[in-house]
Design a protein around this motif. Structure first.
Motif, short mmCIF file in Angstrom:
data_model
loop_
_atom_site.label_atom_id
_atom_site.label_comp_id
_atom_site.label_asym_id
_atom_site.label_seq_id
_atom_site.Cartn_x
_atom_site.Cartn_y
_atom_site.Cartn_z
N ILE A 185 51.36 59.83 42.69
CA ILE A 185 51.52 59.45 41.28
C ILE A 185 52.88 58.79 41.05
O ILE A 185 53.82 58.91 41.84
CB ILE A 185 51.38 60.68 40.36
CG1 ILE A 185 52.36 61.80 40.73
CG2 ILE A 185 49.94 61.22 40.38
CD1 ILE A 185 53.73 61.70 40.17
N ARG A 186 52.94 58.05 39.94
CA ARG A 186 54.20 57.48 39.47
C ARG A 186 54.13 57.39 37.96
O ARG A 186 53.05 57.53 37.37
CB ARG A 186 54.44 56.09 40.09
CG ARG A 186 53.35 55.09 39.77
CD ARG A 186 53.48 53.85 40.63
NE ARG A 186 52.28 53.02 40.55
CZ ARG A 186 51.92 52.14 41.48
NH1 ARG A 186 52.63 51.99 42.58
NH2 ARG A 186 50.82 51.42 41.33
N GLY A 187 55.26 57.14 37.33
CA GLY A 187 55.23 57.07 35.88
C GLY A 187 56.57 56.68 35.30
O GLY A 187 57.59 56.61 36.01
N GLN A 188 56.54 56.39 34.00
CA GLN A 188 57.75 56.03 33.28
C GLN A 188 57.72 56.66 31.90
O GLN A 188 56.66 56.92 31.34
CB GLN A 188 57.86 54.50 33.13
CG GLN A 188 58.13 53.80 34.46
CD GLN A 188 58.67 52.39 34.28
OE1 GLN A 188 58.34 51.73 33.31
NE2 GLN A 188 59.50 51.96 35.20
N ALA A 189 58.91 56.88 31.35
CA ALA A 189 59.03 57.37 29.98
C ALA A 189 59.91 56.42 29.19
O ALA A 189 60.85 55.84 29.74
CB ALA A 189 59.64 58.77 29.96
N PRO A 208 62.64 51.50 29.75
CA PRO A 208 62.33 52.90 30.10
C PRO A 208 63.58 53.77 30.18
O PRO A 208 64.67 53.27 30.46
CB PRO A 208 61.66 52.78 31.47
CG PRO A 208 62.14 51.49 32.03
CD PRO A 208 62.37 50.58 30.86
N LEU A 209 63.41 55.07 29.95
CA LEU A 209 64.52 56.01 30.08
C LEU A 209 64.39 56.89 31.31
O LEU A 209 65.35 57.52 31.74
CB LEU A 209 64.67 56.84 28.80
CG LEU A 209 63.51 57.71 28.30
CD1 LEU A 209 63.58 59.09 28.89
CD2 LEU A 209 63.51 57.75 26.79
N ALA A 210 63.18 56.94 31.88
CA ALA A 210 63.01 57.71 33.11
C ALA A 210 61.90 57.10 33.96
O ALA A 210 60.96 56.47 33.44
CB ALA A 210 62.66 59.16 32.79
N HIS A 211 62.02 57.27 35.27
CA HIS A 211 61.01 56.81 36.22
C HIS A 211 60.70 57.98 37.14
O HIS A 211 61.62 58.69 37.56
CB HIS A 211 61.56 55.63 37.02
CG HIS A 211 60.60 55.10 38.04
ND1 HIS A 211 60.47 55.66 39.29
CD2 HIS A 211 59.71 54.10 37.98
CE1 HIS A 211 59.53 55.01 39.95
NE2 HIS A 211 59.06 54.05 39.18
N VAL A 212 59.42 58.22 37.42
CA VAL A 212 59.07 59.35 38.28
C VAL A 212 58.15 58.91 39.41
O VAL A 212 57.42 57.92 39.29
CB VAL A 212 58.39 60.51 37.51
CG1 VAL A 212 59.21 60.92 36.30
CG2 VAL A 212 56.98 60.16 37.09
N ALA A 213 58.19 59.66 40.50
CA ALA A 213 57.27 59.48 41.62
C ALA A 213 57.03 60.85 42.22
O ALA A 213 57.94 61.68 42.24
CB ALA A 213 57.85 58.53 42.66
N GLY A 214 55.82 61.09 42.72
CA GLY A 214 55.57 62.39 43.30
C GLY A 214 54.17 62.52 43.86
O GLY A 214 53.42 61.53 43.94
N THR A 215 53.83 63.76 44.23
CA THR A 215 52.52 64.03 44.81
C THR A 215 51.96 65.34 44.25
O THR A 215 52.71 66.25 43.89
CB THR A 215 52.60 64.18 46.34
OG1 THR A 215 53.64 65.10 46.66
CG2 THR A 215 52.87 62.85 47.03
N PHE A 216 50.63 65.40 44.18
CA PHE A 216 49.92 66.64 43.88
C PHE A 216 49.07 66.98 45.10
O PHE A 216 48.70 66.11 45.88
CB PHE A 216 49.01 66.47 42.66
CG PHE A 216 49.76 66.45 41.36
CD1 PHE A 216 49.92 67.60 40.61
CD2 PHE A 216 50.31 65.26 40.88
CE1 PHE A 216 50.60 67.59 39.41
CE2 PHE A 216 51.01 65.24 39.67
CZ PHE A 216 51.15 66.40 38.94
N MET A 217 48.75 68.25 45.23
CA MET A 217 47.91 68.69 46.32
C MET A 217 46.77 69.56 45.79
O MET A 217 46.99 70.43 44.96
CB MET A 217 48.73 69.49 47.32
CG MET A 217 47.96 69.86 48.55
SD MET A 217 49.04 70.63 49.74
CE MET A 217 47.86 71.62 50.60
N ALA A 218 45.55 69.30 46.29
CA ALA A 218 44.40 70.09 45.90
C ALA A 218 44.02 70.98 47.08
O ALA A 218 43.56 70.51 48.11
CB ALA A 218 43.22 69.19 45.55
N PRO A 219 44.21 72.32 46.94
CA PRO A 219 43.93 73.24 48.05
C PRO A 219 42.47 73.18 48.50
O PRO A 219 42.20 73.30 49.70
CB PRO A 219 44.26 74.62 47.47
CG PRO A 219 45.05 74.38 46.23
CD PRO A 219 44.71 73.01 45.74
N GLU A 220 41.55 72.95 47.55
CA GLU A 220 40.12 72.87 47.88
C GLU A 220 39.70 71.45 48.18
O GLU A 220 38.52 71.19 48.41
CB GLU A 220 39.27 73.42 46.72
CG GLU A 220 39.74 74.75 46.13
CD GLU A 220 39.52 75.91 47.09
OE1 GLU A 220 38.51 75.88 47.82
OE2 GLU A 220 40.37 76.82 47.12
#
Lengths: 145, 126
Positions: free
Chosen positions: A118-122, A130-142
């Motif tokens: 994922i990525r995003g901005q605020a 923009p005032l913030a920028h994000v990047a990251g990951t999610f994990m689905a155990p199933e």
């Protein structure tokens, strides 16, 4: 063409199920698309991190971006999956302007069997500033699929 | 001394901690994400506040200055359950313009963190 009933509806999700932290911060639904979701966080003195300037803390922005990006994964997949944030990086590009509502947009740009990227901005009024920028990951155990 | 946002999270300085820079976040509805678990944003907010408290202490002994957040990277390791959550910030390097700070959050055992964060802060010297 009928819309499948399992499609994830972020507006409904935030109105019904999500109390807790999001409600506590005053977060609400703003908009969404096929792989993105936007949330709104009205200015609130309870969120201030620097009393002298009245600027809100960085934490509420991270919380909002975590939720907006999480929903973007469900939108991309067309349905809810149990998952958890694996990591999240936030760049604080500038302070949020006191008094303005912050809009956070999260986007899912890739999903694999167990990881969503994922990525995003605020911003606080102008998406081009923009005032913030994000990047990251999610994990689905199933697994996502 | 803690800002309104810390109060919104219910944070307080741990009275049992001698150096006075360990923060505690009680389990409450306002810091919950999915049912029964802490919200990652609340855990991150706790770690950011712990980092700022640690940095303010380090700065106070080094001429003082204002702190501006540049970035944070958070790893979420375990779900946060129905108990107290602790966090301490560690200033890895305090430079003239930039500080590198780390923080972890844990519940039962500091050696088993539920989350870890590293931050860069801009220092504006008075």
């Amino acid at each position: 063409m009928s819309i499948p009933t399992f499609i994830f509806d972020p507006e409904r999700f935030l109105k019904s199920g999500a109390g807790g932290h999001g409600k506590h911060l005053g977060l609400s639904y703003h908009a969404h698309g096929p792989d993105w979701a936007e949330m709104a966080m009205p200015y609130d003195p309870r969120l201030v991190g620097d009393t002298d300037s009245g600027v809100i803390a960085s934490g509420p922005i991270l919380s909002m971006m975590d939720m907006a990006t999480s929903m973007s994964v469900w939108l991309k997949l067309g349905g809810f999956r149990a998952h958890a944030t694996l990591d999240l990086r936030v760049d604080y590009l500038r302070p949020a302007t006191p008094g303005r509502t912050v809009i956070g947009r999260g986007e899912c740009y890739r999903v694999t069997r167990s990881i969503a990227f994922i990525r995003g901005q605020a911003h606080d009024g102008d998406p081009a500033d923009p005032l913030a920028h994000v990047a990251g990951t999610f994990m689905a155990p199933e697994g996502y699929f | 001394m803690l800002p309104p946002y810390a109060e919104t999270l219910g944070l307080y300085v741990d009275p049992d901690c001698a150096d006075g820079c360990r923060l505690v976040m009680p389990y409450a509805d306002g810091v919950l994400g999915r049912p029964g678990f802490l919200h990652g944003g609340a855990i991150s907010g706790l770690m950011e506040m712990a980092a700022i408290v640690a940095l303010q202490r380090a700065l106070a002994g080094d001429g003082g200055g204002r702190i501006k957040p540049i970035n944070v990277t958070v790893d979420f390791m375990r779900g946060g359950r129905d108990k107290l959550t602790y966090s301490t910030g560690i200033v890895t390097r305090l430079g003239n313009r930039v500080a590198n700070v780390e923080a972890t959050a844990w519940q039962d055992d500091a050696a088993k963190p539920i989350a870890a964060a590293r931050m860069n802060y801009l220092i504006v010297r008075g």
